[in-house]
Write an enzyme that holds these catalytic residues in place. Structure first.
Site, PDB file in Angstrom:
ATOM      1  N   LYS A 190    -121.444  49.431  66.551  1.00  0.00           N
ATOM      2  CA  LYS A 190    -120.536  50.191  65.680  1.00  0.00           C
ATOM      3  C   LYS A 190    -120.177  49.410  64.405  1.00  0.00           C
ATOM      4  O   LYS A 190    -119.913  50.010  63.364  1.00  0.00           O
ATOM      5  CB  LYS A 190    -119.282  50.595  66.459  1.00  0.00           C
ATOM      6  CG  LYS A 190    -119.569  51.586  67.597  1.00  0.00           C
ATOM      7  CD  LYS A 190    -120.237  52.850  67.077  1.00  0.00           C
ATOM      8  CE  LYS A 190    -120.430  53.897  68.146  1.00  0.00           C
ATOM      9  NZ  LYS A 190    -121.074  55.129  67.636  1.00  0.00           N
ATOM     10  N   TYR A 247    -121.578  47.548  72.353  1.00  0.00           N
ATOM     11  CA  TYR A 247    -121.039  48.725  71.655  1.00  0.00           C
ATOM     12  C   TYR A 247    -120.377  48.317  70.328  1.00  0.00           C
ATOM     13  O   TYR A 247    -120.612  48.934  69.286  1.00  0.00           O
ATOM     14  CB  TYR A 247    -120.040  49.428  72.575  1.00  0.00           C
ATOM     15  CG  TYR A 247    -119.501  50.734  72.067  1.00  0.00           C
ATOM     16  CD1 TYR A 247    -120.276  51.897  72.127  1.00  0.00           C
ATOM     17  CD2 TYR A 247    -118.211  50.839  71.536  1.00  0.00           C
ATOM     18  CE1 TYR A 247    -119.775  53.114  71.672  1.00  0.00           C
ATOM     19  CE2 TYR A 247    -117.705  52.043  71.090  1.00  0.00           C
ATOM     20  CZ  TYR A 247    -118.488  53.178  71.159  1.00  0.00           C
ATOM     21  OH  TYR A 247    -117.996  54.384  70.719  1.00  0.00           O
TER      22      TYR A 247
HETATM   23  P1  NAP Z   1    -120.173  61.869  74.774  1.00  0.00           P
HETATM   24  O1  NAP Z   1    -119.201  62.942  75.112  1.00  0.00           O
HETATM   25  O2  NAP Z   1    -120.578  60.899  75.816  1.00  0.00           O
HETATM   26  O3  NAP Z   1    -121.482  62.555  74.161  1.00  0.00           O
HETATM   27  C1  NAP Z   1    -122.522  61.764  73.705  1.00  0.00           C
HETATM   28  C2  NAP Z   1    -123.544  62.614  73.003  1.00  0.00           C
HETATM   29  O4  NAP Z   1    -124.578  61.737  72.515  1.00  0.00           O
HETATM   30  C3  NAP Z   1    -124.200  63.639  73.915  1.00  0.00           C
HETATM   31  O5  NAP Z   1    -124.367  64.837  73.217  1.00  0.00           O
HETATM   32  C4  NAP Z   1    -125.551  62.994  74.224  1.00  0.00           C
HETATM   33  O6  NAP Z   1    -126.584  63.940  74.418  1.00  0.00           O
HETATM   34  C5  NAP Z   1    -125.839  62.246  72.945  1.00  0.00           C
HETATM   35  N1  NAP Z   1    -126.822  61.187  73.131  1.00  0.00           N
HETATM   36  C6  NAP Z   1    -126.724  60.067  73.883  1.00  0.00           C
HETATM   37  N2  NAP Z   1    -127.861  59.349  73.801  1.00  0.00           N
HETATM   38  C7  NAP Z   1    -128.700  60.036  72.983  1.00  0.00           C
HETATM   39  C8  NAP Z   1    -130.016  59.809  72.503  1.00  0.00           C
HETATM   40  N3  NAP Z   1    -130.711  58.728  72.868  1.00  0.00           N
HETATM   41  N4  NAP Z   1    -130.562  60.721  71.677  1.00  0.00           N
HETATM   42  C9  NAP Z   1    -129.870  61.823  71.294  1.00  0.00           C
HETATM   43  N5  NAP Z   1    -128.622  62.100  71.725  1.00  0.00           N
HETATM   44  C10 NAP Z   1    -128.040  61.209  72.555  1.00  0.00           C
HETATM   45  O7  NAP Z   1    -119.639  60.980  73.548  1.00  0.00           O
HETATM   46  P2  NAP Z   1    -118.485  61.260  72.487  1.00  0.00           P
HETATM   47  O8  NAP Z   1    -117.240  60.668  73.021  1.00  0.00           O
HETATM   48  O9  NAP Z   1    -118.505  62.662  72.021  1.00  0.00           O
HETATM   49  O10 NAP Z   1    -118.968  60.269  71.318  1.00  0.00           O
HETATM   50  C11 NAP Z   1    -119.698  60.729  70.200  1.00  0.00           C
HETATM   51  C12 NAP Z   1    -119.808  59.586  69.201  1.00  0.00           C
HETATM   52  O11 NAP Z   1    -118.503  59.139  68.839  1.00  0.00           O
HETATM   53  C13 NAP Z   1    -120.526  58.349  69.758  1.00  0.00           C
HETATM   54  O12 NAP Z   1    -121.283  57.730  68.748  1.00  0.00           O
HETATM   55  C14 NAP Z   1    -119.382  57.454  70.177  1.00  0.00           C
HETATM   56  O13 NAP Z   1    -119.756  56.105  70.210  1.00  0.00           O
HETATM   57  C15 NAP Z   1    -118.376  57.754  69.086  1.00  0.00           C
HETATM   58  N6  NAP Z   1    -116.993  57.443  69.444  1.00  0.00           N
HETATM   59  C16 NAP Z   1    -116.379  58.062  70.488  1.00  0.00           C
HETATM   60  C17 NAP Z   1    -115.068  57.728  70.804  1.00  0.00           C
HETATM   61  C18 NAP Z   1    -114.311  58.382  71.937  1.00  0.00           C
HETATM   62  O14 NAP Z   1    -113.178  57.948  72.222  1.00  0.00           O
HETATM   63  N7  NAP Z   1    -114.829  59.395  72.608  1.00  0.00           N
HETATM   64  C19 NAP Z   1    -114.411  56.765  70.042  1.00  0.00           C
HETATM   65  C20 NAP Z   1    -115.078  56.161  68.990  1.00  0.00           C
HETATM   66  C21 NAP Z   1    -116.377  56.514  68.694  1.00  0.00           C
HETATM   67  P3  NAP Z   1    -127.194  64.364  75.870  1.00  0.00           P
HETATM   68  O15 NAP Z   1    -126.030  64.573  76.785  1.00  0.00           O
HETATM   69  O16 NAP Z   1    -127.949  65.605  75.544  1.00  0.00           O
HETATM   70  O17 NAP Z   1    -128.077  63.249  76.315  1.00  0.00           O
END
Ligand code: NAP
Length: 246
Positions: free
Chosen positions: A158, A154
């Site tokens: 990133k 990861y």
């Molecule tokens: P999440 O709630 O797990 O949602 C992930 C999203 O990504 C879902 O809509 C999922 O779609 C989609 N996804 C996963 N694999 C995919 C693929 N192969 N093709 C298209 N869509 C895909 O994650 P989140 O926390 O909102 O995170 C969103 C972004 O922010 C990510 O890049 C994550 O690394 C980053 N981020 C999050 C955090 C945090 O604390 N939450 C911190 C830093 C960065 P489906 O469900 O339809 O498969």
């Protein structure tokens, strides 16, 4: 605001992507809600947008698949005429210590989080170059800057997003296209809901502003970077992390 603009948000069926889709639509953009597996959740996002008189469409595409991304982006251009905003938000985790991390877990995370962003930029930027305008926003993470034990895959993906963002920003700047990254800290979504209570408490202790952030707080940063007001900002990493990294 964003009236007349077409915005593509990957991984918009849940979490941060969902909040970004709703926010951009509330500013007047037509939003293409990309999802991979959660079709029902994507439909709910579209309904939420339409309930507020916004406009949106849903589109399935696995961003890790180069061919699917080509078809996806070309279809958006054919259907809606242009792409003004691309938010590469789709992301996954497959945590584990290096010694135990499988090749499949490494590839899955890098292919989705990093190559996925390359795949969409590869095709959307061609259209933006023709338009001589565009906004690209890539989702990084504090972990891409600091590293994190148990997240080699990861963190690599990133950190790669930051390099991709800066290279693309330099390549596309002369045609009025900006490319920036957002580095969220801990945000309340499905991704962080699985964290054990002990890890959660230890994480909160590292956050000067205290507590996890909300998806809407990341969406506000994305909305700014997508706006006309951010026209002189490119190649930057905007931290939305409660002060974790400073
Ligand atoms: P999440 O709630 O797990 O949602 C992930 C999203 O990504 C879902 O809509 C999922 O779609 C989609 N996804 C996963 N694999 C995919 C693929 N192969 N093709 C298209 N869509 C895909 O994650 P989140 O926390 O909102 O995170 C969103 C972004 O922010 C990510 O890049 C994550 O690394 C980053 N981020 C999050 C955090 C945090 O604390 N939450 C911190 C830093 C960065 P489906 O469900 O339809 O498969």
């Amino acid at each position: 605001m964003l009236e007349g603009k077409v915005a593509v948000v990957t991984g918009a069926s849940r979490g941060i992507g969902r909040a970004i889709a709703v926010k951009l639509a509330s500013m007047g953009a037509f939003v293409v809600i990309n999802y991979n597996g959660s079709e029902e959740r994507a439909r709910e996002v579209k309904q939420e947008i339409e309930a507020e008189n916004g406009t949106a469409a849903i589109c399935q595409c696995d961003v890790s698949d180069y061919g699917q991304c080509e078809t996806f982006i070309q279809n958006v251009i054919k259907e809606y005429g242009h792409i003004d905003i691309l938010v590469n938000n789709a992301g996954v985790t497959r945590d584990g210590l290096l010694m135990k991390m499988t090749e499949e877990d490494f590839d899955r995370v890098v292919d989705t989080n990093l190559k996925g962003a390359f795949n969409t930029i590869r095709f959307a930027s061609r259209q933006m170059l023709k338009q001589k305008s565009g906004r690209i926003i890539n989702m990084s993470s504090v972990v891409g800057v600091t590293g994190n034990a148990g997240q080699a895959n990861y963190a690599a993906s990133k950190a790669g997003i930051i390099g991709l963002t800066k290279a693309a920003a330099r390549e596309l700047a002369s045609r009025g296209i900006t490319v920036n990254a957002i580095a969220p800290g801990f945000i309340e979504t499905d991704m962080t809901s699985v964290l054990p209570e002990k890890v959660r408490e230890a994480s909160v202790a590292q956050i000067p502003l205290g507590g996890f952030g909300k998806p809407g707080q990341v969406a506000a940063a994305a909305a700014f970077l997508a706006s006309e007001d951010a026209g002189y900002i490119t190649g930057q990493v905007l931290h939305v992390d409660g002060g974790m990294v400073m």
